[in-house]
Write an enzyme that holds these catalytic residues in place. Structure first.
Site, PDB file in Angstrom:
ATOM      1  N   ASN A  70       0.834  11.130   6.256  1.00  0.00           N
ATOM      2  CA  ASN A  70      -0.373  10.784   6.988  1.00  0.00           C
ATOM      3  C   ASN A  70      -1.372  11.921   7.104  1.00  0.00           C
ATOM      4  O   ASN A  70      -2.488  11.724   7.565  1.00  0.00           O
ATOM      5  CB  ASN A  70      -0.005  10.243   8.357  1.00  0.00           C
ATOM      6  CG  ASN A  70       0.553   8.848   8.224  1.00  0.00           C
ATOM      7  OD1 ASN A  70      -0.143   7.963   7.766  1.00  0.00           O
ATOM      8  ND2 ASN A  70       1.821   8.673   8.548  1.00  0.00           N
TER       9      ASN A  70
ATOM     10  N   THR B 268       0.870  -1.196   0.000  1.00  0.00           N
ATOM     11  CA  THR B 268       0.000   0.000   0.000  1.00  0.00           C
ATOM     12  C   THR B 268       0.902   1.240   0.000  1.00  0.00           C
ATOM     13  O   THR B 268       1.313   1.691  -1.053  1.00  0.00           O
ATOM     14  CB  THR B 268      -0.985   0.019   1.185  1.00  0.00           C
ATOM     15  OG1 THR B 268      -0.281  -0.219   2.389  1.00  0.00           O
ATOM     16  CG2 THR B 268      -2.055  -1.035   0.999  1.00  0.00           C
TER      17      THR B 268
ATOM     18  N   THR C 125       1.514  -3.427  12.513  1.00  0.00           N
ATOM     19  CA  THR C 125       0.433  -3.303  11.554  1.00  0.00           C
ATOM     20  C   THR C 125       0.899  -3.717  10.209  1.00  0.00           C
ATOM     21  O   THR C 125       1.502  -2.945   9.489  1.00  0.00           O
ATOM     22  CB  THR C 125      -0.017  -1.878  11.406  1.00  0.00           C
ATOM     23  OG1 THR C 125      -0.472  -1.476  12.665  1.00  0.00           O
ATOM     24  CG2 THR C 125      -1.154  -1.781  10.424  1.00  0.00           C
TER      25      THR C 125
ATOM     26  N   GLU D  34       6.912   4.976   7.393  1.00  0.00           N
ATOM     27  CA  GLU D  34       6.548   6.176   6.640  1.00  0.00           C
ATOM     28  C   GLU D  34       7.474   7.340   7.006  1.00  0.00           C
ATOM     29  O   GLU D  34       7.574   7.739   8.163  1.00  0.00           O
ATOM     30  CB  GLU D  34       5.081   6.508   6.894  1.00  0.00           C
ATOM     31  CG  GLU D  34       4.177   5.485   6.202  1.00  0.00           C
ATOM     32  CD  GLU D  34       2.723   5.542   6.628  1.00  0.00           C
ATOM     33  OE1 GLU D  34       1.878   5.045   5.884  1.00  0.00           O
ATOM     34  OE2 GLU D  34       2.441   6.090   7.710  1.00  0.00           O
TER      35      GLU D  34
END
Lengths: 413, 413
Positions: A408, A158, A195, A285
């Site tokens: 984010n 993703t 996650t 990230e």
């Protein structure tokens, strides 16, 4: 969306040997966007054994509920993974979507629905229209091939900037067996579970309860010892599939967890899971630095892990490292807030090999310039000795950068 | 260092009435930088009663240790606050520095050292050279004046972009008493305590044990219900001083905590502490949005608070709000990771008055455009109903922006 490759990405990818009894295919079902590869199918030969570990979230996704129920049988014939929609917080219609996905896959593959495993990643709270899979699994079943693990790893990405794969070999009873795996994840990464989705495949002939026992232990030092942002997903899933095909080459059937012939397999599995877990952190990230936090001398090992995670999750520690600042005062702060036993006057802190704090105050011997140079490296080691007992733990994280906020702050837009 | 005023700063500051029995002075001792105002002295008339609440860090600063010991006497004659050095993680020499500071202040003010309170803020781990205070307290004692509370509030700022003050009035036994306070803090803010210093002064004649009882309760809904970054300081200190001067105007002496005449004072104190605590959040490093998180329907109120803090501390929730994105999936994630009882199919989530999720899935009635408009406001209300019980809690936080990372990535440089 930031698509730049993480500076911590591996310089090359390993050759992935075929695992006998596993075939992969990828396709586009239009889950969220048309024409984008968003579904992966793995097919397993009859007799494949399965084990799994999942998120500890109190609001797990529908696929997590589905897989937990399926694991009771211990058998697997297929794995379906989609991106674009996590099928999480979708209530009863989410459970229906999972069921429909499995029945469509069952129809196409000829496997019973109860032996089909599911994982979904993407946006939370949007209904997943499983009817989009209609006709897709038939194509994938035909196309499935044992040499497509790398392609499959790419299909489940993703916000990942690179696919995460690993492979290992181990001897069981004098016969070499193979293990290969893939993972995805970049944000919403925190222990129990990190996650992410991870799928590991082996041709070793190991029974499901034994796989489950090994997996439960192995995640403690790997996927449950990493954190990007302390945020735990609703969808974390780690599945381990063993086709048993190595039995044809003479590998013995392993039916009990304490079988000594498993020793080298366990070590290989530990290493492979740690490799995948660290790859997830390195794709954190906005990450620019990979941080290892070791806590020693704690009252107990669980206390050591709690303190290590308190350091690894501290925004102030992580931003300091992003700024290449050896701000060990913030490490003291993070030790102090963890709630575990700590005595200021016994605490020692190292960056790399340089001890910066000792017995309750700054180490008079340390040279700020040397530490500053060390902080410019891509990999930063932090070590804390509490001087209290023998408890020890190591966890891994990344720095907190402006890019994390940028990624984010407009994920959905 | 970002010196720009927070967009959430108050538009004006209140007039601060003089509190009889309290005088303030500020000066420059050169603690870290020459010529910068870095020390504040508050002097109290004889008979002043004191109470305090401190960080729960296992590695508290030397001034926190000092104050805890002094509170046993319940009496206060002076408060010394310095910035530039937190005197934290400084071991035995830190304790010696605290002692020297108090004895220098005692010599200058004529008060016993045991009635002198200390607080320090600034860098952790550097020895504080208390000899720099030599001669300083004499000047401050001469200069001290009751009209300098606002000036004192400015003197204790570090990364704060504005001074935080509040004032209130209350009736005790038919006589009006005054309460005024100040706070500092912008980062390293998390409950138990919020990382900050706060000092509150009243002329009410209330005995130290009663002050302590009130303060302990009042912080639960104020300073222990805010978070900027989940990081707890080693130095958090909240002190409450009561000079008792209002007794001259006929206010009754309050000696027991359940005295009914305290009701209005308690309410005023609660309001004042909440005001100061919210001002700290509104000056959160890099903050652009003020966020109220209310959790209702939890199994218990402590469970509600834990879930509310899980939401308020989630980097993914905070970055989404910074990006004006009503990403309620991340709120589900944060509820799920809190570890408290939650049932997906009973959960409801609101942004402001708009219900976005209901009974385990997206509320079909909500209009994304309306929510998007609401997310552009400076103050964002998030409400979660778990549908399980009567537990309820409200906490306050701010968004997580690139500026937070910038401020904390080069704090020491």
């Amino acid at each position: 969306m930031v698509a730049v490759l993480s500076p911590l990405a591996p310089k090359s990818f390993p050759d992935l040997p075929e695992i006998e009894g596993v075939r992969f295919a990828t396709g586009a079902a239009g889950v969220r966007y048309k024409g984008r590869t968003d579904v992966m199918l793995a097919l397993f030969d009859k007799g494949t054994q399965a084990a799994g570990v999942f998120t500890k979230s109190k609001c797990p996704s529908a696929p997590v509920d589905w897989c937990r129920a399926r694991l009771k049988g211990g058998k697997a014939r297929a794995l379906v993974v989609n991106s674009g929609n996590a099928n999480a917080f979708t209530g009863k219609i989410g459970a229906q979507a999972a069921k429909l996905t499995a029945s469509l896959a069952a129809k196409a593959t000829g496997a019973p629905p109860a032996e089909i495993f599911l994982a979904s990643t993407g946006v939370i709270g949007e209904p997943l229209d499983a009817s989009k899979f209609e006709g897709v699994f038939e194509k994938l079943t035909k196309a499935a091939s044992p040499d497509r693990l790398f392609e499959a790893a790419k299909a489940i990405m993703t916000t990942d900037t690179y696919p995460k794969v690993a492979t290992a070999r181990a001897m069981i009873g004098g016969v070499e067996v193979l293990i290969s795996g893939m993972a995805k994840g970049a944000g919403m990464i925190a222990p129990d579970m990190a996650t992410m989705l991870a799928f590991v495949f082996t041709d070793a002939p190991i029974a499901a309860p034994v796989l489950q026992s090994m997996l439960g232990k192995s995640v403690q030092g790997s996927f449950n010892a990493i954190t990007v942002d302390s945020d735990t997903s609703t969808s974390d899933t780690l599945l381990l599939f063993a086709t048993g095909a190595a039995a044809k080459r003479g590998a013995p059937q392993i039916a009990v967890a304490n079988d000594r012939r498993l020793a080298r397999f366990k070590t290989a599995l530990d290493g492979l899971l740690l490799d995948l877990a660290q790859q997830v952190v390195k794709d954190g990230e906005g990450a620019r630095k990979f941080i290892q936090v070791t806590v020693q001398g704690a009252a107990t090992s669980p206390a050591a892990k709690k303190i290590a995670l308190s350091i690894a999750n501290s925004p102030l520690v992580k931003t300091a490292i992003a700024g290449e600042d050896a701000n060990w005062g913030r490490i003291v702060m993070a030790v102090g807030k963890a709630g575990e036993r700590a005595e200021r006057d016994r605490l020692a802190i190292w960056f790399g090999d340089i001890r910066v704090a000792y017995k309750g105050l700054r180490d008079p011997a340390y040279d700020e310039k040397q530490v500053s140079k060390l902080m410019q490296a891509q990999e930063i080691d932090i070590r804390v000795d509490l001087g209290l007992g023998k408890g020890e733990a190591t966890v891994w994280t990344c720095d907190l950068t402006k890019e994390y906020v940028a990624i984010n702050g407009d994920y959905r837009s």
